[in-house]
Design a protein around this motif. Structure first.
Motif, PDB file in Angstrom:
ATOM      1  N   ILE A  11      -2.483  -1.080   7.966  1.00 33.09           N
ATOM      2  CA  ILE A  11      -3.312  -1.177   6.769  1.00 33.09           C
ATOM      3  C   ILE A  11      -3.225  -2.590   6.223  1.00 33.09           C
ATOM      4  O   ILE A  11      -2.145  -3.176   6.158  1.00 33.09           O
ATOM      5  CB  ILE A  11      -2.800  -0.331   5.583  1.00 33.09           C
ATOM      6  N   VAL A  12      -4.378  -3.096   5.820  1.00 29.26           N
ATOM      7  CA  VAL A  12      -4.408  -4.407   5.184  1.00 29.26           C
ATOM      8  C   VAL A  12      -5.138  -4.280   3.854  1.00 29.26           C
ATOM      9  O   VAL A  12      -6.223  -3.697   3.787  1.00 29.26           O
ATOM     10  CB  VAL A  12      -5.136  -5.440   6.075  1.00 29.26           C
ATOM     11  N   ASP A  13      -4.503  -4.785   2.817  1.00 32.95           N
ATOM     12  CA  ASP A  13      -5.168  -4.820   1.508  1.00 32.95           C
ATOM     13  C   ASP A  13      -6.035  -6.073   1.500  1.00 32.95           C
ATOM     14  O   ASP A  13      -5.544  -7.193   1.414  1.00 32.95           O
ATOM     15  CB  ASP A  13      -4.086  -4.902   0.420  1.00 32.95           C
ATOM     16  N   SER A  14      -7.357  -5.867   1.653  1.00 33.02           N
ATOM     17  CA  SER A  14      -8.248  -7.025   1.774  1.00 33.02           C
ATOM     18  C   SER A  14      -8.654  -7.590   0.424  1.00 33.02           C
ATOM     19  O   SER A  14      -9.504  -8.478   0.354  1.00 33.02           O
ATOM     20  CB  SER A  14      -9.510  -6.656   2.556  1.00 33.02           C
ATOM     21  N   GLY A  15      -8.090  -7.059  -0.638  1.00 27.62           N
ATOM     22  CA  GLY A  15      -8.442  -7.538  -1.980  1.00 27.62           C
ATOM     23  C   GLY A  15      -9.762  -6.923  -2.443  1.00 27.62           C
ATOM     24  O   GLY A  15     -10.504  -6.339  -1.628  1.00 27.62           O
ATOM     25  N   GLY A  16     -10.057  -7.050  -3.717  1.00 26.03           N
ATOM     26  CA  GLY A  16     -11.316  -6.500  -4.257  1.00 26.03           C
ATOM     27  C   GLY A  16     -11.441  -5.012  -4.008  1.00 26.03           C
ATOM     28  O   GLY A  16     -12.501  -4.522  -3.633  1.00 26.03           O
ATOM     29  N   ASN A  17     -10.334  -4.276  -4.170  1.00 34.11           N
ATOM     30  CA  ASN A  17     -10.322  -2.825  -3.991  1.00 34.11           C
ATOM     31  C   ASN A  17     -10.653  -2.350  -2.587  1.00 34.11           C
ATOM     32  O   ASN A  17     -11.008  -1.203  -2.376  1.00 34.11           O
ATOM     33  CB  ASN A  17     -11.311  -2.124  -4.960  1.00 34.11           C
ATOM     34  N   VAL A  43      -1.959   6.231  -0.646  1.00 32.51           N
ATOM     35  CA  VAL A  43      -2.436   6.150   0.745  1.00 32.51           C
ATOM     36  C   VAL A  43      -1.553   5.237   1.591  1.00 32.51           C
ATOM     37  O   VAL A  43      -1.256   5.535   2.748  1.00 32.51           O
ATOM     38  CB  VAL A  43      -3.911   5.665   0.766  1.00 32.51           C
ATOM     39  N   THR A  44      -1.100   4.139   0.997  1.00 29.22           N
ATOM     40  CA  THR A  44      -0.279   3.220   1.805  1.00 29.22           C
ATOM     41  C   THR A  44       1.157   3.719   2.007  1.00 29.22           C
ATOM     42  O   THR A  44       1.921   3.106   2.728  1.00 29.22           O
ATOM     43  CB  THR A  44      -0.226   1.818   1.164  1.00 29.22           C
ATOM     44  N   HIS A  45       1.476   4.840   1.342  1.00 25.44           N
ATOM     45  CA  HIS A  45       2.837   5.378   1.503  1.00 25.44           C
ATOM     46  C   HIS A  45       2.876   6.771   2.115  1.00 25.44           C
ATOM     47  O   HIS A  45       3.851   7.496   1.946  1.00 25.44           O
ATOM     48  CB  HIS A  45       3.561   5.376   0.150  1.00 25.44           C
ATOM     49  N   LEU A  46       1.832   7.141   2.821  1.00 24.16           N
ATOM     50  CA  LEU A  46       1.798   8.485   3.419  1.00 24.16           C
ATOM     51  C   LEU A  46       2.748   8.549   4.612  1.00 24.16           C
ATOM     52  O   LEU A  46       2.412   8.145   5.723  1.00 24.16           O
ATOM     53  CB  LEU A  46       0.377   8.822   3.866  1.00 24.16           C
TER      54      LEU A  46
ATOM     55  N   PRO B 293      -0.852  -7.340   6.945  1.00 30.31           N
ATOM     56  CA  PRO B 293      -0.663  -5.881   6.917  1.00 30.31           C
ATOM     57  C   PRO B 293       0.412  -5.472   5.903  1.00 30.31           C
ATOM     58  O   PRO B 293       1.391  -6.185   5.694  1.00 30.31           O
ATOM     59  CB  PRO B 293      -0.200  -5.559   8.332  1.00 30.31           C
ATOM     60  N   GLU B 294       0.160  -4.322   5.288  1.00 32.93           N
ATOM     61  CA  GLU B 294       1.128  -3.728   4.358  1.00 32.93           C
ATOM     62  C   GLU B 294       2.315  -3.212   5.176  1.00 32.93           C
ATOM     63  O   GLU B 294       2.208  -2.941   6.366  1.00 32.93           O
ATOM     64  CB  GLU B 294       0.504  -2.517   3.647  1.00 32.93           C
TER      65      GLU B 294
END
Lengths: 361, 371
Positions: A11-17, A43-46, B293-294
């Motif tokens: 997962i990558v947080d691409s910014g801007g939600n 979601v990023t901690h499932l 990546p997170e």
């Protein structure tokens, strides 16, 4: 059920939600808008330890339950959240987990993943011609869980085979090729069943040698008398029995060819290809004369054959899964050793084709 | 031109005369097609090149039947045939043993399509036999490469891997046998490649690849090195390998086919000529600058990664072709080397990357090296 982000998805947080999910197996990205920081955090901690209700409780989620439910079901359908609950209990999970988690990229539910895996496990693949291409394909498919093979080749192992045909050792010289391959793939899994057919392919012997046996895929790697003729024989037989087939490649005169995958009555068949090849290759109105050169001897090169075999192996997995669409339908490719690039030539299913056309007489 | 030399049309070339005005040559091994406009006379010359008579005799035979032509014109045409790869010089002697010739005959024929004499094709095979290839990491791709290069004729291997064979390697390692579970990977692999060709020599090592690993023995022996070790991750091992190999000008290959790059091609590194692992790092830092990546929530996620034997086979076959082209001199790889590409299971196409040499590279940049 518990929700788990698949291990192979980054997962990558691409910014801007925007959250980007990258499926590393097949290198596909899916981007979604997530406005709520709380939901993004969830979601990023499932990690697979919590059910829906536990998530709601644990994060003290108020008023956003429905939004979360919709998102989770979307992520599951896109195989970003894991669908492996049903396959993990299987006895063969540990041994074949890499294949299973690869297939998971295409599974939108636990049931579908199980079904694809079962399809591959129980399938029967026939390989005609055990040489530089056929051997690698047999090995690759055995390693990917296929458990029934029909291996057809009359030849015995010769010293001149050893520079390019995998699985043959110096001690195998003089032994039957099909027997040696059968023994080799049983190293991977002793329960693999192999039917050996020690005959050359002829125009009409497929009916007799296959009989009523169920076959899910036939791969033609036979080049005697030549590839065009054997492909016709195999193609014709497969159309009659509606068996998907792959027209090999990687053999004499076609060393760099990546043959087409044929799904009978859905994609262009061997005859459709031939009709169109005749057109493409004709030098209309010209007189063509082959100059008399003394001896014609063709070379061969192992890794060129095996790169073709690798692509056949990938196409085979798609076909056998029954749920991943094969890519080499209606086209055939060439791998150019000079540029190390791939090129495809497109073909159509012909409505007037004698074998599969719907306008034929 | 030496008029005493004997040439023949290459075994793998078919020549067609079209409309009496041009010839089309099909190179069967590589499926290339070349077209030439020709006169009647030149067609006749092609027809009498037979692999028995030397150029002088062919010239005389031609002149006898068709009237005298200038030796200069004849020689220009002959050179043109040679340059375009239609003909090959016959060799009167062999440098390989009869058993080597028998085993590698078809491959030598294949090599000859790139070369101008039969002797050169044999020499190309000899280069493989004389090579000492070190392979770091004997898993799916490293194991395949050892087997493929062994089949093709590499004479000596140094196999390096600390791991033992596990049951789940069944789906990835071509040399896997149920009864070898628990054995050292390098031992299983060495036994297997020697069974293909008992003439092969192997050396094995159980070393981990880490910054303090002593590579000196291996670097002294090896003529080519392959990095197929993806622990802790490939970018890390690649940099370590280039750091050690570039200064001593040891050519190496960074193999593809690891997690998230299941069918990538990897790349050939010729020190100071092609981009090295350091240049690739710079390139990725640039193109992936937004890619952060997170932290992944699953512990031991490596146990749930996907992969197919056929995808590893793509990576290893691609690497094997590039390595053999380089070692045997089939192409001038200083120009013809192929940068890394990703082969996509979905769509079955290659996605080419465009790295370049980094003039400030910590490994290969700065100094002025002769090419």
């Amino acid at each position: 059920m518990n929700y788990k982000l698949r291990s192979s998805v980054s997962i990558v947080d691409s910014g801007g939600n925007v959250l980007e999910f990258f499926k590393t197996n097949t290198r596909k990205s899916i981007k979604i808008h997530v406005k709520s920081p709380m939901i993004k955090n969830i979601v990023t901690h499932l990690d697979g330890n919590l059910s829906f209700n536990e998530i709601v409780q644990c994060y003290n989620l108020q008023g956003e339950e429905q939004q979360l439910a919709i998102l989770l079901s979307y992520l599951k359908e896109k195989s970003i959240i894991s669908n492996d609950a049903l396959v993990k209990d299987r006895e063969d999970y540990f041994k074949y987990r890499r294949i299973i988690h690869f297939l998971e990229d295409y599974a939108h539910s636990d049931e579908l993943l199980l079904e694809m895996w079962k399809n591959i496990r129980k399938s029967t693949v026939m390989i005609i011609g055990l040489g530089a291409v056929g051997n690698w394909v047999a090995l690759n498919l055995a390693q990917s869980g296929v458990s029934n093979f029909i291996l057809m080749d009359k030849d015995i192992v010769d010293i001149t085979n050893l520079h390019r045909q995998i699985a043959f050792t110096a001690a195998d010289i003089g032994k039957s090729k099909s027997t040696v391959i059968a023994r080799y793939i049983n190293h991977f899994d002793p329960s693999i069943h192999v039917l050996e057919i020690k005959q050359d392919l002829t125009e009409n012997n497929l009916c007799a040698v296959v009989g009523e046996k169920n076959v899910d895929l036939i791969i033609n790697c036979a080049d005697k008398p030549n590839v065009d003729i054997t492909s016709r024989w195999v193609g014709k037989y497969c159309m009659k029995r509606r068996i998907p087939h792959i027209v090999g490649g990687g053999y004499n005169l076609h060393l760099s060819l990546i043959g087409q995958t044929v799904i009978p009555f859905e994609s262009a068949c061997v005859n459709c290809f031939e009709e169109q090849l005749k057109e493409k290759n004709s030098l209309d109105g010209l007189t063509v004369k082959r100059l008399d050169t003394k001896n014609r001897k063709i070379g061969s090169f192992g890794p060129m054959c095996s790169i073709i075999a690798s692509m056949i192996g990938m196409e085979a997995i798609k076909v056998l899964s029954s749920h991943i669409p094969p890519d080499n339908v209606n086209r055939r490719g060439e791998f150019d050793i000079n540029t190390m690039n791939l090129k495809y030539q497109e073909f159509n299913r012909l409505s007037t084709c004698e074998w599969c056309g719907y306008e034929k007489n | 031109m030496d008029w005493g030399k004997i040439y023949k049309i290459k075994d793998s070339v078919d020549i067609y005369l079209v409309d009496e005005t041009y010839i089309v040559a099909y190179f069967m091994n590589t499926r290339q097609k070349k077209k030439f406009r020709v006169s009647n006379g030149s067609v006749h010359i092609i027809e009498i090149i037979d692999g028995i008579n030397n150029i002088e005799n062919i010239y005389n035979t031609y002149c006898l039947k068709n009237g005298t032509i200038s030796r200069k014109g004849f020689s220009t045409f002959f050179n043109c045939l040679l340059k375009s790869g239609l003909i090959i010089e016959k060799s009167q002697k062999h440098i390989l043993s009869s058993s080597e010739l028998k085993r590698f005959n078809r491959q030598i024929n294949y090599f000859s399509e790139f070369l101008s004499s039969e002797l050169a094709a044999e020499k190309a095979q000899k280069k493989l036999l004389n090579s000492v290839v070190a392979i770091w990491g004997c898993g799916a791709v490293g194991g395949n490469l050892a087997v493929q290069l062994a089949m093709a004729g590499v004479g000596t291997f140094i196999l390096i891997d600390p791991d033992v064979v596990e049951e789940s390697d069944c789906s990835r390692h071509v040399y896997f046998k149920q009864e070898s579970v628990g054995d050292k990977k390098v031992e299983s692999l060495a036994d297997y490649i020697k069974s293909i060709n008992p003439a092969i020599k192997t050396y094995i090592s159980y070393q981990w690849l880490h910054p303090n690993a002593d590579l000196s023995e291996i670097l002294k022996k090896a003529t080519f090195l392959i990095d197929a070790a993806d622990e802790p991750y490939l970018g890390y091992t690649a940099n370590l390998i280039s750091q050690n190999c570039v200064p001593i000008k040891l050519p190496h290959y960074i193999a593809g086919g690891f997690d998230a790059h299941l069918a990538s091609t990897g790349e050939l590194i010729i020190p100071y000529i092609t981009p090295c692992a350091g240049c690739y790092s710079t390139y990725f830092e640039r193109v992936l600058s937004d890619w952060k990546p997170e932290h992944h929530p699953i512990k031991n996620r490596e146990k749930e990664m996907g992969g197919l034997a056929a995808m590893s086979l793509f990576s290893s076959s691609f690497a094997c072709i590039e390595i053999i082209k380089y070692i045997c001199g089939l192409k001038d790889m200083k120009v013809a080397y192929k940068p890394r590409a990703e082969f996509l299971f979905n769509g079955m196409k290659l996605f080419n990357l465009t790295p370049s040499k980094d003039p400030n590279c910590k490994i290969c940049g700065g100094a002025d090296h002769e090419l």
